[in-house]
Design an enzyme around this catalytic site. Structure first.
Site, PDB file in Angstrom:
ATOM      1  N   TYR A 225       0.832  -1.197   0.000  1.00 18.03           N
ATOM      2  CA  TYR A 225       0.000   0.000   0.000  1.00 18.03           C
ATOM      3  C   TYR A 225       0.871   1.253   0.000  1.00 18.03           C
ATOM      4  CZ  TYR A 225      -3.671  -3.285   1.384  1.00 18.03           C
ATOM      5  OH  TYR A 225      -4.554  -4.328   1.424  1.00 18.03           O
ATOM      6  N   ARG A 239      -3.212   4.761   4.388  1.00 18.12           N
ATOM      7  CA  ARG A 239      -4.447   4.231   4.965  1.00 18.12           C
ATOM      8  C   ARG A 239      -5.600   4.341   3.969  1.00 18.12           C
ATOM      9  NH1 ARG A 239      -5.608   6.156  10.995  1.00 18.12           N
ATOM     10  NH2 ARG A 239      -7.275   4.621  10.661  1.00 18.12           N
ATOM     11  N   CYS A 256     -11.874 -21.775 -11.458  1.00 17.24           N
ATOM     12  CA  CYS A 256     -11.017 -21.918 -12.635  1.00 17.24           C
ATOM     13  C   CYS A 256     -10.993 -23.338 -13.183  1.00 17.24           C
ATOM     14  CB  CYS A 256      -9.593 -21.439 -12.329  1.00 17.24           C
ATOM     15  SG  CYS A 256      -8.831 -22.222 -10.900  1.00 17.24           S
ATOM     16  N   SER A 262     -12.656 -23.156 -26.152  1.00 14.22           N
ATOM     17  CA  SER A 262     -13.967 -22.963 -26.773  1.00 14.22           C
ATOM     18  C   SER A 262     -14.409 -24.187 -27.581  1.00 14.22           C
ATOM     19  CB  SER A 262     -13.956 -21.724 -27.670  1.00 14.22           C
ATOM     20  OG  SER A 262     -12.955 -21.830 -28.653  1.00 14.22           O
TER      21      SER A 262
END
Length: 287
Positions: A225, A239, A256, A262
């Site tokens: 962060y 924060r 998954c 396809s």
């Protein structure tokens, strides 16, 4: 005698949103991206003021929005497979092959010819979650991000990914990739950006902001962060960044093991194809 009523003039944010929406439509319709001076003149603002208003409304510069639109056009053209790579590049408004190829990995996540061929020999990891614009799918190959899609139905997003890359090996992203996507989506979820713009413009801008943020984090790495706060030029906002990420935890909507090519063939599965086949068999038996 009745007093005459006057309609209230549109507020400044709404007026600016209308100007920016018109500028975006002009960018989308132009064969070559209009200059900043031309866009500003059309909006009746100085170039400096227009640039600031455009970025405040979309989170992007006019140049970045134009690049995002052209990249979308290239991807769509290559996915259809009807145009040559060169035709797709020029039809999208890139005036030189060399300029496009310099950015190809960042725009496509693979070589243009490979993208056109349905992701041949590519191994693509993906994660699906939720954001303020609905479901979001992020997919990444070994060379970079190759798809960021938005829509109402997660299953439809997965179907589109399979249709776009029928020759690729699609695998559900691991926990690290899911956390990375959640972190990035959380970081750029700013409700005040684009709220007054048409949904498709908001979507294009949102996708591009996700794309840019993911491109800044090397494959296989994550960012703290504090590092993200530093990157966005607000080192004291650790924060706030953490709060934004926590508020947008990515909930992967598609297990998954259900990902197949396809054509119905089982593609890769990080815990083994046999285990994947067994899971699918059990689900089918439970119906």
């Amino acid at each position: 005698m009745h007093a005459m009523t006057q309609s209230n003039p549109p507020s400044t944010p709404n007026r600016h949103a209308a100007l920016i929406a018109r500028a975006c439509r002009r960018i989308e319709a132009a064969e070559q991206p209009p200059s900043l001076d031309d866009l500003a003149q059309d909006a009746g603002l100085s170039p400096f003021h227009f640039h600031r208003v455009f970025k405040a409304a979309t989170g992007l510069t006019p140049k970045a929005y134009a690049t995002a639109h052209r990249a979308n056009a290239v991807r769509a053209s290559l996915a259809r497979g009807k145009a040559s790579v060169t035709d797709a590049i020029f039809d999208a408004g890139f005036n030189a092959n060399s300029r496009f190829y310099e950015q190809a990995d960042a725009m496509l996540g693979m070589k243009p010819a490979q993208y056109r061929a349905g992701g041949a020999d590519a191994r693509i990891a993906f994660a699906i979650g939720q954001c303020s614009l609905g479901a979001i799918l992020v997919a990444r190959s070994a060379r970079g991000v190759c798809a960021i899609s938005l829509g109402d139905d997660p299953d439809a997003l997965l179907g589109e990914l399979q249709d776009r890359f029928p020759r690729a090996e699609l695998i559900g992203g691991d926990a690290g990739f899911e956390r990375l996507v959640a972190q990035v989506v959380g970081l750029i979820e700013q409700p005040n950006i684009g709220h007054e713009l048409p949904l498709d413009i908001r979507g294009t801008a949102f996708q591009q902001r996700v794309w840019q943020a993911l491109r800044q984090i090397p494959a296989g790495e994550t960012a703290s962060y504090a590092q993200i706060a530093q990157r966005i030029g607000s080192p004291k906002s650790v924060r706030a960044v953490a709060g934004a990420c926590a508020a947008n935890t990515l909930a992967v909507a598609i297990p998954c093991h259900r990902v197949v090519r396809s054509d119905g063939a089982l593609s890769g599965y990080r815990w083994g194809v046999e285990r994947k086949r067994e899971l699918l068999s059990r689900e089918h038996a439970d119906r």
